[in-house]
Every structure is written in C-alpha cells, then in structure tokens.
Design a protein around this motif. Structure first.
Motif, short mmCIF file in Angstrom:
data_model
loop_
_atom_site.label_atom_id
_atom_site.label_comp_id
_atom_site.label_asym_id
_atom_site.label_seq_id
_atom_site.Cartn_x
_atom_site.Cartn_y
_atom_site.Cartn_z
N SER A 122 0.84 -1.19 0.00
CA SER A 122 0.00 0.00 0.00
C SER A 122 0.88 1.24 0.00
O SER A 122 1.94 1.27 0.62
CB SER A 122 -0.91 0.01 1.23
OG SER A 122 -1.81 1.10 1.18
N LYS A 123 0.43 2.29 -0.68
CA LYS A 123 1.22 3.51 -0.77
C LYS A 123 1.26 4.26 0.56
O LYS A 123 0.39 4.08 1.42
CB LYS A 123 0.65 4.42 -1.86
CG LYS A 123 -0.78 4.86 -1.64
CD LYS A 123 -1.29 5.65 -2.83
CE LYS A 123 -2.76 6.05 -2.63
NZ LYS A 123 -3.28 6.79 -3.80
N SER A 124 2.28 5.08 0.71
CA SER A 124 2.47 5.88 1.92
C SER A 124 1.27 6.76 2.19
O SER A 124 0.64 7.29 1.27
CB SER A 124 3.73 6.73 1.77
OG SER A 124 3.93 7.56 2.90
N GLN A 125 0.94 6.94 3.46
CA GLN A 125 -0.22 7.75 3.85
C GLN A 125 0.22 9.19 4.10
O GLN A 125 1.23 9.44 4.74
CB GLN A 125 -0.87 7.17 5.11
CG GLN A 125 -1.40 5.77 4.93
CD GLN A 125 -1.94 5.17 6.22
OE1 GLN A 125 -1.78 5.75 7.30
NE2 GLN A 125 -2.57 4.02 6.11
N GLN A 126 -0.58 10.13 3.59
CA GLN A 126 -0.29 11.54 3.76
C GLN A 126 -1.50 12.24 4.39
O GLN A 126 -2.64 11.83 4.19
CB GLN A 126 0.03 12.19 2.41
CG GLN A 126 1.22 11.58 1.69
CD GLN A 126 2.50 11.75 2.47
OE1 GLN A 126 2.74 12.80 3.09
NE2 GLN A 126 3.34 10.72 2.49
N PRO A 127 -1.25 13.31 5.18
CA PRO A 127 -2.38 14.01 5.81
C PRO A 127 -3.23 14.74 4.78
O PRO A 127 -2.73 15.20 3.75
CB PRO A 127 -1.68 15.00 6.76
CG PRO A 127 -0.33 15.22 6.15
CD PRO A 127 0.04 13.91 5.52
N GLY A 128 -4.51 14.83 5.06
CA GLY A 128 -5.40 15.62 4.23
C GLY A 128 -5.20 17.11 4.47
O GLY A 128 -4.38 17.52 5.31
N ARG A 129 -5.95 17.93 3.75
CA ARG A 129 -5.76 19.37 3.80
C ARG A 129 -5.91 19.94 5.20
O ARG A 129 -5.17 20.84 5.61
CB ARG A 129 -6.74 20.05 2.85
CG ARG A 129 -6.63 21.57 2.81
CD ARG A 129 -7.59 22.16 1.80
NE ARG A 129 -7.34 21.65 0.46
CZ ARG A 129 -8.08 21.98 -0.60
NH1 ARG A 129 -9.12 22.80 -0.45
NH2 ARG A 129 -7.80 21.49 -1.79
N PHE A 130 -6.88 19.43 5.97
CA PHE A 130 -7.15 19.98 7.29
C PHE A 130 -6.77 19.01 8.42
O PHE A 130 -7.20 19.18 9.56
CB PHE A 130 -8.64 20.34 7.41
CG PHE A 130 -9.08 21.34 6.37
CD1 PHE A 130 -8.68 22.66 6.42
CD2 PHE A 130 -9.90 20.93 5.32
CE1 PHE A 130 -9.08 23.56 5.46
CE2 PHE A 130 -10.31 21.84 4.35
CZ PHE A 130 -9.91 23.16 4.42
N GLN A 131 -5.97 18.01 8.12
CA GLN A 131 -5.55 17.03 9.13
C GLN A 131 -4.21 17.41 9.73
O GLN A 131 -3.37 18.05 9.08
CB GLN A 131 -5.47 15.64 8.50
CG GLN A 131 -6.81 15.07 8.09
CD GLN A 131 -6.69 13.70 7.47
OE1 GLN A 131 -5.72 13.40 6.77
NE2 GLN A 131 -7.68 12.85 7.71
N ALA A 132 -4.01 17.00 10.98
CA ALA A 132 -2.75 17.27 11.68
C ALA A 132 -1.63 16.43 11.09
O ALA A 132 -1.86 15.33 10.56
CB ALA A 132 -2.91 16.97 13.17
N SER A 133 -0.42 16.94 11.18
CA SER A 133 0.76 16.24 10.69
C SER A 133 1.63 15.80 11.85
O SER A 133 1.57 16.38 12.95
CB SER A 133 1.58 17.14 9.75
OG SER A 133 0.82 17.53 8.63
N ASP A 134 2.44 14.79 11.63
CA ASP A 134 3.40 14.36 12.63
C ASP A 134 4.54 15.35 12.70
O ASP A 134 4.83 16.07 11.72
CB ASP A 134 3.94 12.97 12.28
CG ASP A 134 2.90 11.88 12.47
OD1 ASP A 134 2.39 11.74 13.58
OD2 ASP A 134 2.59 11.18 11.49
#
Length: 254
Positions: A145-157
């Motif tokens: 499965s491809k790497s997961q990225q945050p959505g536009r309004f989601q928090a980032s690590d």
C-alpha cells in the motif's frame, strides 16, 4: 409586491436545492473513483506475487495494491499508529520495518510492515515487549500500500526527532529515523511464518461497491422534493388569506 420574508424563503429554498444537487454529483464522482479503485485492486491481485527483487527497485505507483512475499529480519523500531479501529473498537496499529535478507546494492533495504491492531488500553500504556515478534527472522506476505499523507485539514506528525508513535504510516517520515533505505510502500501483513500471535490482522483494501451511489440517489431525491414541493407551498400561500404583522386577516376594501 413580495415581502422580505418571501424573498428570504426563495433564496433559502434555491440554495438548498443547489446544495442537494451538488452533493449528489459529488457522491457520483466518489462512486466513479471507487469503481476505478475496484478495477485496479482486481487487476493488481491477478499479477504474480512479488519478492524482494520485485519491490526493492520499483516505483510506488507500480507497487500499490500488489501482493508480495518477502523474507527478512525485524528491526527493533516498532511504531504505534494512532486512531485505528477494529470491529468498532478503538486502538492502534503496530508497524515494524523488515530488513531484507538479500538485496542489490543501491536498492531499498527494508519494507515497513503493518503487523496488526492493538487495543486502546495497551496502546496508551505500551509495554513494547508484549508485541515484539517472537523470532527475529520471518517470512511475510500481504498487500502493498502507498504511503499515507495528511489531508488538507488534518494534523501532521512532527517533522523532526525520533517518533515512537505517529498519526499515519508516512514512509518518508519513518525513513528519516532509521538507517536502512525503505521501499516507497508498506506491506499490510496477511500471513507470516512464524505466525503473528500478539496482534490482530488488518484487513487489506478490497473491492467494494460502497454507499456512494445510494447517497447520490438520496441527494437527488431531496432536490426533487424541493423543486416540486416548494411551488406547491407558494401556491397554497398565494390562495390563503393574507395576514398582517399582528396575525390578523387582511380584507380587501372595495
């Protein structure tokens, strides 16, 4: 002459109908996206199972949804991925890099493996020895499965530091904190030898119709009710005795 409240009513009714239609078309686009994904899942599943050589040098777009089977040794770098549910119960996923046994020079040296789900109580107070693999060497198989990225309004690590827990499986972020070069995709563990006994397996992405088409029909029905029903309301108001601001019936003087 139209009263202000009638004008406001017209505007609200028109806005609602337009919103319902827009929501219907958005759900249709989601249904089309899901159909395309289903076709890709089925196509990728029919291809040959990949080994280390097949995933160590390939691009993420070519590897996503492929089935792979690889052998290697577990790195001591378990990461908790928060906010993951199983049968409606909250918890987390445990991901661990698997170091390949044999790999070409310059190729990826490891793949991140989503080993499974852990209940919330053990996620919040993790004794990492309880979910460490029983043995170092393992053969694993599952869906890439491809790497997961945050959505536009989601928090980032956090962008720096060594993370022992994360919000999503971000391969690029994990690659920052371990030495082996990672493949651009991760593997969702289905089976392994020795068998995984401490975590519950995570379901891979599978072909599913989804609810989007049904939702689209519902939104279009709401719009149809507004288009047909609102003129009937206006007609009823037009034929009813007009009320003044005090609620009294106004009579026409001749």
């Amino acid at each position: 002459m139209l009263r202000p409240k009638w004008i406001i009513g017209h505007l609200l009714a028109t806005t609602l109908v337009i919103s319902f239609v827009a929501a219907g078309f958005w759900q249709l686009s989601r249904h089309e996206w899901r159909s395309d994904l289903n076709a890709r899942i089925e196509t990728q599943a029919d291809l040959e199972v990949l080994g280390v050589d097949g995933i160590a040098n390939a691009a993420a777009a070519d590897l996503d949804l492929r089935i792979a089977e690889v052998a290697g040794t577990w790195a001591e770098a378990d990461i908790l991925v928060w906010n993951r549910s199983f049968d409606g119960q909250p918890g987390c996923h445990i991901v661990t890099p698997l170091l390949f046994e044999n790999v070409e020079t310059g190729a990826a040296e490891a793949v991140v493996v989503n080993r499974g789900w852990l209940d919330l109580a053990r996620c919040e107070n993790p004794d990492r020895t309880t979910f460490r693999p029983d043995t170092t060497r393992v053969v694993v198989a599952g869906q890439l499965s491809k790497s997961q990225q945050p959505g536009r309004f989601q928090a980032s690590d956090p962008a720096t530091g060594v993370l022992e827990s994360m919000l999503r499986i971000d391969i690029g972020r994990i690659d920052q904190q371990i030495e082996p070069v990672l493949t651009p995709v991760y593997l969702v563990l289905a089976v392994s030898e020795p068998r995984e006994t401490t975590l519950l397996p995570v379901a891979p992405r599978s072909a599913s119709v989804g609810p989007h088409l049904g939702y689209a029909v519902q939104w279009f029905l709401f719009a149809a009710v507004g288009i047909v029903g609102y003129p009937l309301v206006l007609r009823k108001q037009a034929t009813s005795p007009e009320l003044d601001d005090a609620g009294n019936t106004c009579e026409t003087v001749t």
